[in-house]
Design a protein around this motif. Structure first.
Motif, PDB file in Angstrom:
ATOM      1  N   PRO A 150       0.811  -1.224   0.000  1.00  0.00           N
ATOM      2  CA  PRO A 150       0.000   0.000   0.000  1.00  0.00           C
ATOM      3  C   PRO A 150       0.842   1.271   0.000  1.00  0.00           C
ATOM      4  O   PRO A 150       0.327   2.361  -0.209  1.00  0.00           O
ATOM      5  N   LYS A 151       2.150   1.116   0.231  1.00  0.00           N
ATOM      6  CA  LYS A 151       3.062   2.256   0.197  1.00  0.00           C
ATOM      7  C   LYS A 151       4.019   2.100  -0.979  1.00  0.00           C
ATOM      8  O   LYS A 151       4.061   1.067  -1.636  1.00  0.00           O
ATOM      9  N   GLY A 152       4.793   3.145  -1.220  1.00  0.00           N
ATOM     10  CA  GLY A 152       5.806   3.052  -2.258  1.00  0.00           C
ATOM     11  C   GLY A 152       5.518   3.937  -3.449  1.00  0.00           C
ATOM     12  O   GLY A 152       4.400   3.967  -3.956  1.00  0.00           O
ATOM     13  N   VAL A 153       6.547   4.654  -3.894  1.00  0.00           N
ATOM     14  CA  VAL A 153       6.427   5.500  -5.079  1.00  0.00           C
ATOM     15  C   VAL A 153       6.355   4.621  -6.324  1.00  0.00           C
ATOM     16  O   VAL A 153       7.216   3.766  -6.547  1.00  0.00           O
ATOM     17  N   ARG A 154       5.296   4.778  -7.106  1.00  0.00           N
ATOM     18  CA  ARG A 154       5.102   4.024  -8.350  1.00  0.00           C
ATOM     19  C   ARG A 154       5.234   2.515  -8.112  1.00  0.00           C
ATOM     20  O   ARG A 154       5.786   1.777  -8.943  1.00  0.00           O
ATOM     21  N   ALA A 155       4.709   2.039  -6.988  1.00  0.00           N
ATOM     22  CA  ALA A 155       4.828   0.624  -6.630  1.00  0.00           C
ATOM     23  C   ALA A 155       4.102  -0.265  -7.636  1.00  0.00           C
ATOM     24  O   ALA A 155       2.936  -0.025  -7.954  1.00  0.00           O
ATOM     25  N   HIS A 156       4.784  -1.294  -8.122  1.00  0.00           N
ATOM     26  CA  HIS A 156       4.193  -2.265  -9.036  1.00  0.00           C
ATOM     27  C   HIS A 156       5.104  -3.484  -9.110  1.00  0.00           C
ATOM     28  O   HIS A 156       6.221  -3.464  -8.587  1.00  0.00           O
ATOM     29  N   THR A 157       4.642  -4.528  -9.746  1.00  0.00           N
ATOM     30  CA  THR A 157       5.483  -5.701  -9.978  1.00  0.00           C
ATOM     31  C   THR A 157       5.451  -6.032 -11.459  1.00  0.00           C
ATOM     32  O   THR A 157       4.432  -6.508 -11.982  1.00  0.00           O
ATOM     33  N   PHE A 158       6.526  -5.686 -12.144  1.00  0.00           N
ATOM     34  CA  PHE A 158       6.732  -5.909 -13.579  1.00  0.00           C
ATOM     35  C   PHE A 158       5.843  -5.062 -14.485  1.00  0.00           C
ATOM     36  O   PHE A 158       6.345  -4.391 -15.382  1.00  0.00           O
ATOM     37  N   SER A 159       4.541  -5.091 -14.286  1.00  0.00           N
ATOM     38  CA  SER A 159       3.657  -4.318 -15.158  1.00  0.00           C
ATOM     39  C   SER A 159       2.654  -3.531 -14.326  1.00  0.00           C
ATOM     40  O   SER A 159       1.730  -4.112 -13.750  1.00  0.00           O
ATOM     41  N   SER A 160       2.829  -2.232 -14.283  1.00  0.00           N
ATOM     42  CA  SER A 160       1.883  -1.391 -13.543  1.00  0.00           C
ATOM     43  C   SER A 160       0.536  -1.333 -14.253  1.00  0.00           C
ATOM     44  O   SER A 160      -0.498  -1.110 -13.628  1.00  0.00           O
ATOM     45  N   ALA A 161       0.541  -1.577 -15.553  1.00  0.00           N
ATOM     46  CA  ALA A 161      -0.700  -1.494 -16.326  1.00  0.00           C
ATOM     47  C   ALA A 161      -1.528  -2.778 -16.247  1.00  0.00           C
ATOM     48  O   ALA A 161      -2.758  -2.722 -16.312  1.00  0.00           O
ATOM     49  N   HIS A 162      -0.874  -3.938 -16.081  1.00  0.00           N
ATOM     50  CA  HIS A 162      -1.588  -5.204 -16.250  1.00  0.00           C
ATOM     51  C   HIS A 162      -1.609  -6.129 -15.035  1.00  0.00           C
ATOM     52  O   HIS A 162      -2.545  -6.909 -14.886  1.00  0.00           O
ATOM     53  N   LEU A 261       4.391 -20.177  -9.967  1.00  0.00           N
ATOM     54  CA  LEU A 261       4.172 -18.757 -10.249  1.00  0.00           C
ATOM     55  C   LEU A 261       2.683 -18.505 -10.434  1.00  0.00           C
ATOM     56  O   LEU A 261       2.013 -19.240 -11.161  1.00  0.00           O
ATOM     57  N   GLU A 262       2.172 -17.485  -9.761  1.00  0.00           N
ATOM     58  CA  GLU A 262       0.806 -17.035 -10.007  1.00  0.00           C
ATOM     59  C   GLU A 262       0.839 -15.558 -10.382  1.00  0.00           C
ATOM     60  O   GLU A 262       1.554 -14.771  -9.768  1.00  0.00           O
ATOM     61  N   ILE A 263       0.065 -15.218 -11.409  1.00  0.00           N
ATOM     62  CA  ILE A 263      -0.058 -13.823 -11.845  1.00  0.00           C
ATOM     63  C   ILE A 263      -1.531 -13.457 -11.843  1.00  0.00           C
ATOM     64  O   ILE A 263      -2.353 -14.156 -12.455  1.00  0.00           O
ATOM     65  N   THR A 264      -1.858 -12.376 -11.139  1.00  0.00           N
ATOM     66  CA  THR A 264      -3.219 -11.857 -11.133  1.00  0.00           C
ATOM     67  C   THR A 264      -3.261 -10.621 -12.026  1.00  0.00           C
ATOM     68  O   THR A 264      -2.492  -9.672 -11.822  1.00  0.00           O
ATOM     69  N   PHE A 265      -4.133 -10.647 -13.018  1.00  0.00           N
ATOM     70  CA  PHE A 265      -4.247  -9.550 -13.972  1.00  0.00           C
ATOM     71  C   PHE A 265      -5.342  -8.573 -13.537  1.00  0.00           C
ATOM     72  O   PHE A 265      -6.308  -8.956 -12.870  1.00  0.00           O
ATOM     73  N   LYS A 266      -5.199  -7.340 -13.946  1.00  0.00           N
ATOM     74  CA  LYS A 266      -6.221  -6.344 -13.654  1.00  0.00           C
ATOM     75  C   LYS A 266      -7.459  -6.550 -14.521  1.00  0.00           C
ATOM     76  O   LYS A 266      -8.549  -6.114 -14.170  1.00  0.00           O
ATOM     77  N   ASN A 267      -7.277  -7.228 -15.647  1.00  0.00           N
ATOM     78  CA  ASN A 267      -8.389  -7.558 -16.542  1.00  0.00           C
ATOM     79  C   ASN A 267      -8.513  -9.070 -16.636  1.00  0.00           C
ATOM     80  O   ASN A 267      -7.503  -9.787 -16.555  1.00  0.00           O
ATOM     81  N   ASP A 284      -8.608 -18.252 -10.663  1.00  0.00           N
ATOM     82  CA  ASP A 284      -9.872 -17.535 -10.528  1.00  0.00           C
ATOM     83  C   ASP A 284     -10.039 -16.653 -11.760  1.00  0.00           C
ATOM     84  O   ASP A 284      -9.279 -16.786 -12.723  1.00  0.00           O
ATOM     85  N   SER A 285     -11.001 -15.779 -11.753  1.00  0.00           N
ATOM     86  CA  SER A 285     -11.311 -15.013 -12.966  1.00  0.00           C
ATOM     87  C   SER A 285     -10.136 -14.186 -13.471  1.00  0.00           C
ATOM     88  O   SER A 285     -10.010 -13.952 -14.677  1.00  0.00           O
ATOM     89  N   HIS A 286      -9.259 -13.742 -12.559  1.00  0.00           N
ATOM     90  CA  HIS A 286      -8.152 -12.866 -12.948  1.00  0.00           C
ATOM     91  C   HIS A 286      -6.770 -13.491 -12.766  1.00  0.00           C
ATOM     92  O   HIS A 286      -5.765 -12.853 -13.078  1.00  0.00           O
ATOM     93  N   THR A 287      -6.680 -14.705 -12.269  1.00  0.00           N
ATOM     94  CA  THR A 287      -5.392 -15.282 -11.865  1.00  0.00           C
ATOM     95  C   THR A 287      -5.095 -16.594 -12.584  1.00  0.00           C
ATOM     96  O   THR A 287      -5.963 -17.454 -12.722  1.00  0.00           O
ATOM     97  N   ILE A 288      -3.816 -16.718 -13.010  1.00  0.00           N
ATOM     98  CA  ILE A 288      -3.360 -17.971 -13.609  1.00  0.00           C
ATOM     99  C   ILE A 288      -2.188 -18.517 -12.796  1.00  0.00           C
ATOM    100  O   ILE A 288      -1.491 -17.772 -12.095  1.00  0.00           O
ATOM    101  N   ARG A 289      -1.972 -19.837 -12.935  1.00  0.00           N
ATOM    102  CA  ARG A 289      -0.876 -20.508 -12.227  1.00  0.00           C
ATOM    103  C   ARG A 289      -0.051 -21.302 -13.224  1.00  0.00           C
ATOM    104  O   ARG A 289      -0.589 -21.983 -14.093  1.00  0.00           O
ATOM    105  N   PHE A 290       1.270 -21.167 -13.075  1.00  0.00           N
ATOM    106  CA  PHE A 290       2.195 -21.927 -13.918  1.00  0.00           C
ATOM    107  C   PHE A 290       3.271 -22.512 -13.010  1.00  0.00           C
ATOM    108  O   PHE A 290       3.827 -21.807 -12.160  1.00  0.00           O
ATOM    109  N   VAL A 291       3.576 -23.792 -13.189  1.00  0.00           N
ATOM    110  CA  VAL A 291       4.611 -24.456 -12.395  1.00  0.00           C
ATOM    111  C   VAL A 291       5.816 -24.729 -13.293  1.00  0.00           C
ATOM    112  O   VAL A 291       5.685 -25.378 -14.343  1.00  0.00           O
ATOM    113  N   GLY A 292       6.969 -24.190 -12.882  1.00  0.00           N
ATOM    114  CA  GLY A 292       8.199 -24.388 -13.647  1.00  0.00           C
ATOM    115  C   GLY A 292       9.216 -25.184 -12.856  1.00  0.00           C
ATOM    116  O   GLY A 292       9.231 -25.144 -11.625  1.00  0.00           O
ATOM    117  N   LYS A 293      10.081 -25.892 -13.563  1.00  0.00           N
ATOM    118  CA  LYS A 293      11.066 -26.728 -12.873  1.00  0.00           C
ATOM    119  C   LYS A 293      12.107 -25.893 -12.134  1.00  0.00           C
ATOM    120  O   LYS A 293      12.692 -26.350 -11.151  1.00  0.00           O
TER     121      LYS A 293
END
Length: 314
Positions: A150-162, A261-267, A284-293
């Motif tokens: 909830p804090k941080g200047v321009r806080a995001h993880t990899f893609s602030s847009a997605h 790895l799980e990524i939750t998208f804004k869309n 779920d509707s916005h989240t995918i899971r990928f398992v890598g070795k």
């Protein structure tokens, strides 16, 4: 035929000469040792921009921003401060990764001739492209907090847009922790991080007693109380020197494999389409899971997701 007395004298002189030469060789070897050691000390520096002193809005972060050209200099100078300290500490080989935006921000003509610079996308390894197990240490300059902070200047993880959330093995991560895990899988410890107070506190809570430099205090997503660029460079230089003075204390940050790895998208649309891949599970509707070795496979997947677009064209 050599007489016995002369033979004894000659033998004595020969032994003495060998001793002198041997001592000289030993001295030469000792004199060369630091240089040889320096050649073996390889350092990787990943550089982002949101955590650079003074950065608060898009005005500083991209080519369309009215302050961008000035802040490219500030980003470059913070990196040069880290390089200068690393070289003085014995680094003989340095690779710098331009890891912000289009990957073409650092003013490469201002770097020492023996520094190599990774630029532009896409690339295997993402923000850590070119890193391998031969490196002794990794450092992060200008890093920021995660998208779930909830804090941080321009806080995001990899893609602030997605992206709304990125997790490894069930824990939400910052770019710093993710990249530390990538480095850790290759046995390379992260020893130094600079950025705003939210970013440095967040990554230190995961990686432990790494060396940090706080370039600014966050007041909001688009506001901060900041050091001047010159003061930030001074602190980064001192912080990197301090990190190298206790290099033996740092351990690689290693996470359990296989990695989830799980990524939750804004869309919801990316999650829906990616679930068509047999290797991807829709959580779920916005989240995918990928398992890598391992982290290489995880990062290749994330790089694909983050960079692919159906309308890609030269």
């Amino acid at each position: 035929m050599m007489r016995p007395k002369l033979r004894a004298v000659s033998a004595f002189l020969f032994i003495g000469a060998m001793f002198v030469l041997g001592t000289g060789a030993a001295r030469h070897a000792l004199a060369q040792a630091p240089a040889d050691s320096a050649k073996k000390l390889k350092v990787y520096i990943s550089v982002d921009m949101e955590g650079v002193a003074g950065v608060v809005t898009a005005d500083q972060l991209g080519p369309s921003g009215f302050e961008y050209e000035r802040f490219r200099h500030f980003m470059t100078n913070e990196t040069l401060a880290a390089i200068r300290a690393a070289k003085e500490a014995g680094a003989g080989e340095i690779v710098v990764s331009d890891s912000h935006g289009n990957g073409e921000n650092l003013l490469i003509e201002e770097f020492p001739k023996d520094v190599r610079i990774v630029r532009a996308w896409p690339r295997h390894g993402g923000m850590m492209a070119g890193l391998d197990s031969s490196f002794s240490a990794a450092m992060f300059i200008g890093y920021h907090a995660s998208t779930t902070n909830p804090k941080g200047v321009r806080a995001h993880t990899f893609s602030s847009a997605h992206y709304a959330r990125v997790t490894l093995n069930g824990s939400a991560v910052t770019e710093g922790e993710y990249n530390a895990a990538y480095a850790g899988a290759k046995g390379v410890p992260v020893i130094f991080v600079s950025g705003d107070d939210a970013a440095t506190e967040e990554i230190k809570s995961r990686l432990g007693a790494i060396e940090i430099v706080e370039t600014k205090k966050t007041l909001g997503f688009h506001s901060a109380e900041t050091l001047t660029p010159a003061a930030s460079c001074d602190k980064i230089y001192a912080g990197v020197k301090s990190a190298f003075s206790r290099l033996h204390e740092f351990k690689a940050y290693v996470i359990k494999t296989p990695v989830t790895l799980e990524i939750t998208f804004k869309n919801y649309t990316p999650a829906e389409l990616l679930s068509y891949l047999r290797s991807v599970q829709r959580v779920d509707s916005h989240t995918i899971r990928f398992v890598g070795k391992d982290m290489d496979e995880i990062d290749d997947f994330e790089e694909f997701v983050g960079n692919y677009s159906a309308d890609l064209a030269p």
